[in-house]
Motif scaffolding. Structure first.
Motif, PDB file in Angstrom:
ATOM      1  N   ASN A 112     -28.208  11.778  -9.718  1.00 39.32           N
ATOM      2  CA  ASN A 112     -28.684  12.083  -8.372  1.00 39.32           C
ATOM      3  C   ASN A 112     -27.509  12.649  -7.570  1.00 39.32           C
ATOM      4  O   ASN A 112     -26.733  11.915  -6.965  1.00 39.32           O
ATOM      5  CB  ASN A 112     -29.244  10.828  -7.705  1.00 39.32           C
ATOM      6  CG  ASN A 112     -29.870  11.112  -6.354  1.00 39.32           C
ATOM      7  OD1 ASN A 112     -29.818  12.228  -5.847  1.00 39.32           O
ATOM      8  ND2 ASN A 112     -30.472  10.090  -5.763  1.00 39.32           N
TER       9      ASN A 112
ATOM     10  N   THR B 197     -37.508  15.631 -10.842  1.00 38.64           N
ATOM     11  CA  THR B 197     -36.885  15.393  -9.526  1.00 38.64           C
ATOM     12  C   THR B 197     -35.613  16.218  -9.387  1.00 38.64           C
ATOM     13  O   THR B 197     -35.338  16.769  -8.317  1.00 38.64           O
ATOM     14  CB  THR B 197     -36.582  13.898  -9.336  1.00 38.64           C
ATOM     15  OG1 THR B 197     -37.775  13.139  -9.557  1.00 38.64           O
ATOM     16  CG2 THR B 197     -36.072  13.624  -7.938  1.00 38.64           C
ATOM     17  N   ALA B 198     -34.842  16.306 -10.468  1.00 34.94           N
ATOM     18  CA  ALA B 198     -33.627  17.137 -10.441  1.00 34.94           C
ATOM     19  C   ALA B 198     -33.994  18.600 -10.190  1.00 34.94           C
ATOM     20  O   ALA B 198     -33.322  19.304  -9.417  1.00 34.94           O
ATOM     21  CB  ALA B 198     -32.861  16.996 -11.749  1.00 34.94           C
TER      22      ALA B 198
ATOM     23  N   ILE C 273     -32.106  10.177 -11.984  1.00 34.55           N
ATOM     24  CA  ILE C 273     -33.455  10.632 -11.662  1.00 34.55           C
ATOM     25  C   ILE C 273     -34.062  11.371 -12.851  1.00 34.55           C
ATOM     26  O   ILE C 273     -33.374  11.674 -13.818  1.00 34.55           O
ATOM     27  CB  ILE C 273     -33.428  11.570 -10.421  1.00 34.55           C
ATOM     28  CG1 ILE C 273     -32.462  12.737 -10.661  1.00 34.55           C
ATOM     29  CG2 ILE C 273     -33.059  10.789  -9.166  1.00 34.55           C
ATOM     30  CD1 ILE C 273     -32.347  13.702  -9.503  1.00 34.55           C
TER      31      ILE C 273
ATOM     32  N   THR D 127     -30.062   2.219 -10.505  1.00 31.28           N
ATOM     33  CA  THR D 127     -31.382   2.846 -10.562  1.00 31.28           C
ATOM     34  C   THR D 127     -32.430   1.831 -10.129  1.00 31.28           C
ATOM     35  O   THR D 127     -32.713   0.872 -10.857  1.00 31.28           O
ATOM     36  CB  THR D 127     -31.695   3.361 -11.976  1.00 31.28           C
ATOM     37  OG1 THR D 127     -30.677   4.306 -12.351  1.00 31.28           O
ATOM     38  CG2 THR D 127     -33.050   4.044 -12.026  1.00 31.28           C
TER      39      THR D 127
ATOM     40  N   ASN E 296     -31.959   6.064  -6.249  1.00 28.63           N
ATOM     41  CA  ASN E 296     -31.606   6.051  -7.676  1.00 28.63           C
ATOM     42  C   ASN E 296     -30.312   6.799  -7.940  1.00 28.63           C
ATOM     43  O   ASN E 296     -30.104   7.891  -7.405  1.00 28.63           O
ATOM     44  CB  ASN E 296     -32.706   6.718  -8.509  1.00 28.63           C
ATOM     45  CG  ASN E 296     -33.846   5.775  -8.831  1.00 28.63           C
ATOM     46  OD1 ASN E 296     -33.979   4.708  -8.227  1.00 28.63           O
ATOM     47  ND2 ASN E 296     -34.667   6.163  -9.785  1.00 28.63           N
TER      48      ASN E 296
ATOM     49  N   THR F 108     -27.336  14.065  -4.836  1.00 30.29           N
ATOM     50  CA  THR F 108     -27.339  13.893  -3.376  1.00 30.29           C
ATOM     51  C   THR F 108     -26.453  12.724  -2.953  1.00 30.29           C
ATOM     52  O   THR F 108     -26.142  12.580  -1.769  1.00 30.29           O
ATOM     53  CB  THR F 108     -28.772  13.652  -2.848  1.00 30.29           C
ATOM     54  OG1 THR F 108     -29.241  12.366  -3.264  1.00 30.29           O
ATOM     55  CG2 THR F 108     -29.726  14.725  -3.332  1.00 30.29           C
TER      56      THR F 108
ATOM     57  N   TYR G  99     -34.750   8.679 -17.269  1.00 30.59           N
ATOM     58  CA  TYR G  99     -33.916   8.874 -16.084  1.00 30.59           C
ATOM     59  C   TYR G  99     -32.505   9.178 -16.558  1.00 30.59           C
ATOM     60  O   TYR G  99     -31.683   8.283 -16.749  1.00 30.59           O
ATOM     61  CB  TYR G  99     -33.957   7.614 -15.203  1.00 30.59           C
ATOM     62  CG  TYR G  99     -35.298   7.434 -14.522  1.00 30.59           C
ATOM     63  CD1 TYR G  99     -35.479   7.825 -13.197  1.00 30.59           C
ATOM     64  CD2 TYR G  99     -36.389   6.923 -15.205  1.00 30.59           C
ATOM     65  CE1 TYR G  99     -36.713   7.691 -12.572  1.00 30.59           C
ATOM     66  CE2 TYR G  99     -37.622   6.793 -14.594  1.00 30.59           C
ATOM     67  CZ  TYR G  99     -37.771   7.176 -13.279  1.00 30.59           C
ATOM     68  OH  TYR G  99     -39.002   7.044 -12.674  1.00 30.59           O
TER      69      TYR G  99
ATOM     70  N   ARG H   5     -29.488  15.012   2.645  1.00 34.79           N
ATOM     71  CA  ARG H   5     -30.482  14.140   2.007  1.00 34.79           C
ATOM     72  C   ARG H   5     -31.742  14.046   2.862  1.00 34.79           C
ATOM     73  O   ARG H   5     -32.871  14.069   2.343  1.00 34.79           O
ATOM     74  CB  ARG H   5     -29.891  12.739   1.791  1.00 34.79           C
ATOM     75  CG  ARG H   5     -29.032  12.602   0.553  1.00 34.79           C
ATOM     76  CD  ARG H   5     -28.275  11.285   0.537  1.00 34.79           C
ATOM     77  NE  ARG H   5     -29.134  10.130   0.635  1.00 34.79           N
ATOM     78  CZ  ARG H   5     -29.737   9.536  -0.402  1.00 34.79           C
ATOM     79  NH1 ARG H   5     -29.573  10.028  -1.624  1.00 34.79           N
ATOM     80  NH2 ARG H   5     -30.474   8.469  -0.232  1.00 34.79           N
TER      81      ARG H   5
ATOM     82  N   GLU I 162     -36.954   8.163  -5.677  1.00 31.80           N
ATOM     83  CA  GLU I 162     -35.849   8.434  -6.599  1.00 31.80           C
ATOM     84  C   GLU I 162     -34.655   9.035  -5.867  1.00 31.80           C
ATOM     85  O   GLU I 162     -33.507   8.628  -6.083  1.00 31.80           O
ATOM     86  CB  GLU I 162     -36.309   9.381  -7.708  1.00 31.80           C
ATOM     87  CG  GLU I 162     -37.220   8.731  -8.737  1.00 31.80           C
ATOM     88  CD  GLU I 162     -37.704   9.726  -9.778  1.00 31.80           C
ATOM     89  OE1 GLU I 162     -36.916  10.621 -10.149  1.00 31.80           O
ATOM     90  OE2 GLU I 162     -38.859   9.622 -10.211  1.00 31.80           O
ATOM     91  N   ILE I 163     -34.921  10.014  -5.013  1.00 28.87           N
ATOM     92  CA  ILE I 163     -33.833  10.623  -4.243  1.00 28.87           C
ATOM     93  C   ILE I 163     -33.204   9.590  -3.307  1.00 28.87           C
ATOM     94  O   ILE I 163     -31.985   9.528  -3.139  1.00 28.87           O
ATOM     95  CB  ILE I 163     -34.340  11.832  -3.438  1.00 28.87           C
ATOM     96  CG1 ILE I 163     -34.787  12.947  -4.395  1.00 28.87           C
ATOM     97  CG2 ILE I 163     -33.259  12.372  -2.493  1.00 28.87           C
ATOM     98  CD1 ILE I 163     -35.497  14.096  -3.702  1.00 28.87           C
TER      99      ILE I 163
END
Length: 447
Positions: free
Chosen positions: A264, A144-145, A140, A251, A137, A266, A260, A107, A133-134
């Protein structure tokens, strides 16, 4: 499944600039009025006060080299310290970050990529929104993805090298990592870049809430309200409605009217068999914070007083707005520093905590050590061994851990003092810093 808080995906205290803290502690110790006191002024104010030529002189006056260690997941301290590199005279700064989980390191690398020049097509605003967001959240945006997938592929290309390509003056080194640790990271980034592999984080979040509240699950919104008003009363800038929404869904940051609907990934953690020392797929549960929120790290403090104005006794901004403002400021300041013709040498050394404890090469190496609240119990292993005489140790407290009692907080603080004093450290008497209950600061004195 029983909820277990195994790791912090975000810090539970406001971010700080470690170089600023060290300078402030030294000025308190020497009573030298010429040394700058702790300041949280914005980058715009800093630029107005300092011309380019004056800042260059500041950098070239000193030929010092300092080594700072950040233990565990210290994202807030790391990024604020990196952003404000240009405000301090140190010619060479070696930052060491000792992670306990490879997921935390992955991350961190993804967030660091947003600071690099390799992602220039995005504006500062877009980068800041992706960063948040990363960071905090469960779900996402599609953009972002897509960034996570593309950045994971880029990182994979460089993981086998002792120095990663950051695209900035900052050099990222993996020379202190073992091959099996690199292999763990490869597995994580292979999972992150694979569109076919998903993670039902919504179900995982709900299961964590059900396990945490038990029979009180149906009354959870009343408990969210209680936590906010009784445990986070010092952070009234956090919007109650947004806090409850985060508690319910996970979120925290929603920008504009975007959708969204991408998990996420990660926040997924691998299942590990400690006896066999191998990974066995992805855990189907959530193991991070579900009570305090990611708003605290960048969203409750700022040098911009305009963000804390009230109209009719209500804040005109929220902690979401302040988080975005602060991250944009950090990105802007770091980008400006990177574009300058600069003689500073900054190296970020990534490693794992076990390596730090077992290696002798770091004995008496560090001028400052930052210890997050979930790593306090390990401090007796490293402080007397790794800290230089005159070095500074900064401890996070559990003041903001919502699901802790007053007695637990007092016991945690007492344990910090006990471990520090047993290691030969003394309290730093500095009113500017000791007024905060989020941190405890100590100094190693010569015997």
């Amino acid at each position: 499944m029983t909820y277990r808080h195994l790791m912090n995906f975000w810090p539970l205290v406001p971010a700080l600039d470690l170089q600023n803290i060290v300078s402030m502690c030294n000025s308190c110790a020497t009573e030298d009025s010429n040394i700058k006191k702790y300041s949280d002024e914005t980058f715009q104010v800093y630029k107005q006060k300092n011309t380019g030529s004056q800042m260059d002189v500041l950098q070239q006056d000193e030929s010092t080299e300092t080594n700072y260690l950040l233990v565990g997941n210290s994202i807030g301290c790391l990024f604020k310290t990196l952003a404000r590199l240009d405000r301090h005279p140190t010619a060479k700064l070696n930052l060491y970050v000792a992670f306990t989980f490879p997921e935390s390191l992955s991350r961190c690398l993804l967030l660091l990529s947003l600071f690099s020049n390799s992602f220039t097509e995005a504006s500062l605003l877009e980068k800041a929104e992706m960063f948040l967001e990363i960071l905090g959240n469960t779900y996402i945006r599609a953009s972002t993805a897509s960034y996570i997938e593309n950045a994971s592929m880029d990182i994979l290309k460089n993981l086998d090298r002792p120095e990663l390509n950051s695209g900035t003056l900052l050099r990222i080194s993996t020379m202190h990592m073992k091959q099996k640790e690199i292999d763990e990271l490869v597995k994580i980034f292979m999972y992150l870049k694979n569109k076919e592999m998903s993670y039902d984080i919504g179900k995982a979040w709900e299961n964590a809430l059900r396990s945490f509240f038990g029979q009180r699950f149906d009354s959870r919104k009343n408990l969210f309200d209680y936590h906010f008003n009784m445990k986070l009363e010092d952070y009234s800038i956090i919007n109650l409605r947004k806090y409850i929404d985060w508690c319910e869904t996970g979120t925290a940051f929603k920008f504009r009217s975007a959708k969204y609907n991408y998990p996420n990934k990660t926040m997924a953690v691998q299942r590990r068999n400690n006896r066999l020392k191998q990974t066995q797929g992805i855990l189907n549960c959530y193991v991070g914070d579900i009570a305090t929120s990611p708003y605290l790290v960048f969203g409750v403090e700022s040098g911009n007083d305009e963000l804390f104005k009230k109209v009719n006794n209500e804040y005109t901004s929220t902690s979401e707005d302040i988080s975005k403002y602060n991250v944009i400021e950090m990105l802007d300041e770091f980008t400006t520093f990177n574009m300058k013709s600069n003689s500073k040498d900054v190296v970020l050394n990534l490693m794992f905590f076990d390596t730090l404890c077992k290696s002798r090469k770091f004995d008496k190496s560090f001028d400052a050590i930052y210890i997050p609240c979930d790593m306090m119990h390990c401090s007796n292993k490293i402080l007397p061994k790794l800290l230089k005489v005159g070095g500074i140790a900064v401890f996070e407290t559990i003041r903001n851990v919502v699901n802790s009692t007053k007695e637990q907080k007092e016991k945690h603080s007492e344990e910090i003092f006990r471990l520090s004093h047993s290691g030969g450290l003394t309290n730093v008497e500095c009113p500017e810093f000791n007024s905060s209950d989020n941190y405890k600061v100590f100094k190693l004195v010569a015997k």
